[in-house]
Design an enzyme around this catalytic site. Structure first.
Site, PDB file in Angstrom:
ATOM      1  N   LYS A 132     -30.138  44.243 -15.176  1.00 40.97           N
ATOM      2  CA  LYS A 132     -29.624  44.255 -13.465  1.00 40.97           C
ATOM      3  C   LYS A 132     -28.780  43.006 -13.310  1.00 40.97           C
ATOM      4  CE  LYS A 132     -30.350  47.071 -10.053  1.00 40.97           C
ATOM      5  NZ  LYS A 132     -30.456  48.402 -10.319  1.00 40.97           N
TER       6      LYS A 132
HETATM    7  P1  NAD Z   1     -26.105  51.796  -0.691  1.00 42.71           P
HETATM    8  O1  NAD Z   1     -25.509  50.397  -0.499  1.00 42.71           O
HETATM    9  O2  NAD Z   1     -25.054  52.977  -1.044  1.00 42.71           O
HETATM   10  O3  NAD Z   1     -27.079  52.253   0.591  1.00 42.71           O
HETATM   11  C1  NAD Z   1     -27.842  51.413   1.065  1.00 42.71           C
HETATM   12  C2  NAD Z   1     -28.404  51.763   2.177  1.00 42.71           C
HETATM   13  O4  NAD Z   1     -29.444  51.342   2.739  1.00 42.71           O
HETATM   14  C3  NAD Z   1     -27.102  51.859   3.307  1.00 42.71           C
HETATM   15  O5  NAD Z   1     -27.409  52.922   4.137  1.00 42.71           O
HETATM   16  C4  NAD Z   1     -27.953  50.644   4.142  1.00 42.71           C
HETATM   17  O6  NAD Z   1     -27.663  50.680   5.577  1.00 42.71           O
HETATM   18  C5  NAD Z   1     -29.577  50.855   4.197  1.00 42.71           C
HETATM   19  N1  NAD Z   1     -30.266  49.688   4.274  1.00 42.71           N
HETATM   20  C6  NAD Z   1     -30.187  48.431   3.980  1.00 42.71           C
HETATM   21  N2  NAD Z   1     -31.296  47.766   4.267  1.00 42.71           N
HETATM   22  C7  NAD Z   1     -32.007  48.449   5.027  1.00 42.71           C
HETATM   23  C8  NAD Z   1     -33.489  48.522   5.895  1.00 42.71           C
HETATM   24  N3  NAD Z   1     -33.859  47.239   5.850  1.00 42.71           N
HETATM   25  N4  NAD Z   1     -33.964  49.708   6.292  1.00 42.71           N
HETATM   26  C9  NAD Z   1     -33.181  50.656   6.213  1.00 42.71           C
HETATM   27  N5  NAD Z   1     -32.105  51.047   5.481  1.00 42.71           N
HETATM   28  C10 NAD Z   1     -31.471  49.825   4.874  1.00 42.71           C
HETATM   29  O7  NAD Z   1     -27.173  51.590  -1.858  1.00 42.71           O
HETATM   30  P2  NAD Z   1     -27.851  52.641  -2.954  1.00 42.71           P
HETATM   31  O8  NAD Z   1     -26.891  52.811  -4.212  1.00 42.71           O
HETATM   32  O9  NAD Z   1     -27.837  54.101  -2.003  1.00 42.71           O
HETATM   33  O10 NAD Z   1     -29.173  52.165  -3.127  1.00 42.71           O
HETATM   34  C11 NAD Z   1     -30.336  52.469  -2.494  1.00 42.71           C
HETATM   35  C12 NAD Z   1     -31.574  52.114  -3.364  1.00 42.71           C
HETATM   36  O11 NAD Z   1     -31.658  53.244  -4.399  1.00 42.71           O
HETATM   37  C13 NAD Z   1     -31.435  50.975  -4.050  1.00 42.71           C
HETATM   38  O12 NAD Z   1     -33.008  50.449  -4.121  1.00 42.71           O
HETATM   39  C14 NAD Z   1     -31.078  51.248  -5.329  1.00 42.71           C
HETATM   40  O13 NAD Z   1     -31.528  50.256  -6.356  1.00 42.71           O
HETATM   41  C15 NAD Z   1     -31.681  52.651  -5.676  1.00 42.71           C
HETATM   42  N6  NAD Z   1     -30.582  53.105  -6.630  1.00 42.71           N
HETATM   43  C16 NAD Z   1     -29.463  53.491  -6.419  1.00 42.71           C
HETATM   44  C17 NAD Z   1     -29.022  54.073  -7.727  1.00 42.71           C
HETATM   45  C18 NAD Z   1     -27.197  54.538  -7.377  1.00 42.71           C
HETATM   46  O14 NAD Z   1     -26.878  55.138  -8.502  1.00 42.71           O
HETATM   47  N7  NAD Z   1     -26.699  54.289  -6.356  1.00 42.71           N
HETATM   48  C19 NAD Z   1     -29.588  54.722  -8.800  1.00 42.71           C
HETATM   49  C20 NAD Z   1     -30.866  54.275  -8.737  1.00 42.71           C
HETATM   50  C21 NAD Z   1     -31.631  53.501  -7.762  1.00 42.71           C
END
Ligand code: NAD
Length: 433
Positions: free
Chosen positions: A123
């Site tokens: 990561k």
């Molecule tokens: P992103 O940046 O696209 O979206 C993050 C979202 O979370 C945004 O809408 C933001 O406003 C919101 N957010 C931030 N802080 C917050 C809070 N305190 N309360 C509520 N909402 C909040 O990110 P993403 O890629 O969607 O990632 C989200 C989660 O999914 C993370 O934990 C990430 O590690 C996990 N994840 C993402 C992927 C991927 O392919 N993008 C894969 C596996 C896991």
């Protein structure tokens, strides 16, 4: 299992939660220790697997638009490469810490092993506030970060991808920086790229699609119909917003969504496509017409069938676990539930689909992207989705079966399966030198 106190079933759950250790790295080690105990792993092997293989901290001097220099701090952590190259996203967030990146790297190792794809875990993160930076500042910071971690990344070494507040454009800049330095275009150095430079069809939706597939399987276990089920989603980014769209295509009712500024609710259902358009215009879902405002805390504890934490770590803790009403919690986010909260949810009969399974669709299609890049031979979206479906359903059943065998919840099932696979690979390779 010594580190997690199991509340006896006769004990009332305390109203005022004792202090919980919310450090993600220590949490990831507690989760590992539980699996190691089930597997009766040798103490030496435990030491190898519970710490990262390599940690790199870098300074990222960046020229800002006003001409001043700002030095950001970034990390790349490789937890384990026993089963293949390191793999994991890059996060841009003001609250990034080295311990968070170490935890996320370890979770990646278990995730790739849970879905049985030939990758290890890694990561990256940069402490920055991307919402307050211009696109050109982000580009300069990203390119310098890529240059600083360049010695340890590469298609056969370590392959970054998007995570919170990074996207396909970020990956394009990293791919270009790496390629310019090497003197040839290297498509396989990152995944989650734009399609025009070797990205895969279906990658953008893959995390959410995998999550919805896992929920479909969990619904069968819980004898719950996904059609008509109510869904609350915390976090409306890549994972959360696309999950909302796919849930509503399955005729589930998305009743609440939120982002960092707060949440919105409508018991009759929120149209995810309208919410996406609204968020694109106004930067938040808050204020969306036809909805009432709720807090992120209220969203987690509201009455619903399926709860999808899709934001950051530590959403479900001892402070709110006993108030969670959902029958299924699908962890689209990494690390949203603490080990103590896990125990509370298990006692209540809540089925938690752990992050290493629920959000593994993203890394699975990243693996497909990498395979396509190495072969320079690209698949249709239907092919990608069909292969993702197979991987996710097989993994769900393997995890469910392992959990059942050990009379444990799904997280422990996933960890026993994944840690077992990584331990086997480590043992058969032997210790160098
Ligand atoms: P992103 O940046 O696209 O979206 C993050 C979202 O979370 C945004 O809408 C933001 O406003 C919101 N957010 C931030 N802080 C917050 C809070 N305190 N309360 C509520 N909402 C909040 O990110 P993403 O890629 O969607 O990632 C989200 C989660 O999914 C993370 O934990 C990430 O590690 C996990 N994840 C993402 C992927 C991927 O392919 N993008 C894969 C596996 C896991």
């Amino acid at each position: 299992m010594a580190t997690v106190a199991k509340p006896a079933s006769t004990q009332p759950i305390p109203r005022i939660a004792p202090r919980e250790d919310l450090n993600p790295y220590r949490i990831s080690q507690i989760q590992f220790d539980i699996a190691a105990e089930y597997l009766k792993l040798d103490p030496g092997l435990r030491q190898i697997l519970r710490t990262p293989k390599r940690v790199l901290e870098v300074s990222i001097p960046t020229k800002m638009d006003n001409g001043q220099i700002k030095v950001f701090t970034g990390f790349r952590v490789q937890h384990n490469v026993a089963r293949g190259p390191a793999k994991g996203g890059i996060r841009y967030h003001p609250a990034v810490t080295l311990d968070e990146v170490k935890a996320l790297a370890m979770w990646m190792t278990w995730k790739t092993a849970t879905v049985n794809i030939p990758f290890g875990g890694a990561k990256g993160g940069v402490i920055c506030d991307p919402k307050r930076m211009s696109k050109s500042e982000l580009e300069r910071m990203t390119r310098r970060f890529a240059a600083e971690i360049l010695p340890i990344i590469g298609p056969e070494q370590d392959i970054p991808a998007p995570d919170v507040y990074t996207d396909s454009q970020t990956m394009a800049w990293i791919m270009d920086t790496y390629s310019m330095t090497k003197g040839h275009s290297s498509l396989g150095v990152v995944t989650g790229k734009p399609i025009s430079i070797g990205g895969s069809e279906g990658r953008n939706e893959a995390t959410a699609r995998g999550c919805v597939i896992a929920v479909e399987e969990a619904c069968k276990v819980k004898k719950l119909s996904l059609r008509g089920a109510s869904v609350a989603i915390q976090g409306f980014g890549n994972a959360g917003s696309i999950a909302a769209k796919l849930f509503s295509e399955k005729k589930a009712r998305v009743i609440a969504i939120s982002d960092s500024r707060g949440g919105v609710f409508n018991s009759r259902g929120i149209d995810p496509l309208k919410a996406m358009r609204y968020k694109e215009r106004s930067g938040t879902v808050v204020g969306m017409p036809g909805t009432s405002r709720i807090s992120n805390d209220d969203l987690l504890t509201m009455k619903c069938d399926i709860l999808v934490p899709a934001a950051l770590e530590n959403s479900i803790t001892l402070n709110n676990a006993d108030q969670i009403k959902a029958k299924i919690v699908a962890e689209a986010a990494n690390g949203p539930t603490t080990p103590h909260a896990d125990e509370v949810l298990a006692r209540k009969g809540t089925l938690v689909i752990p992050d290493v399974l629920a959000n593994a669709g993203g890394v699975t299609v990243s693996y497909f992207e990498w395979v396509q890049d190495l072969q320079s031979f690209f698949w249709s979206e239907a092919e990608v989705n069909a292969k993702l479906d197979l991987v996710m359903r097989r993994a769900f059943h393997e995890v469910h079966e392992t959990a059942r065998k050990h009379r444990a919840h799904l997280r422990t099932g996933a960890y026993v399966l994944a840690v077992g696979r990584v331990a086997d690979a480590t043992l058969v390779r032997g210790l160098f030198p």
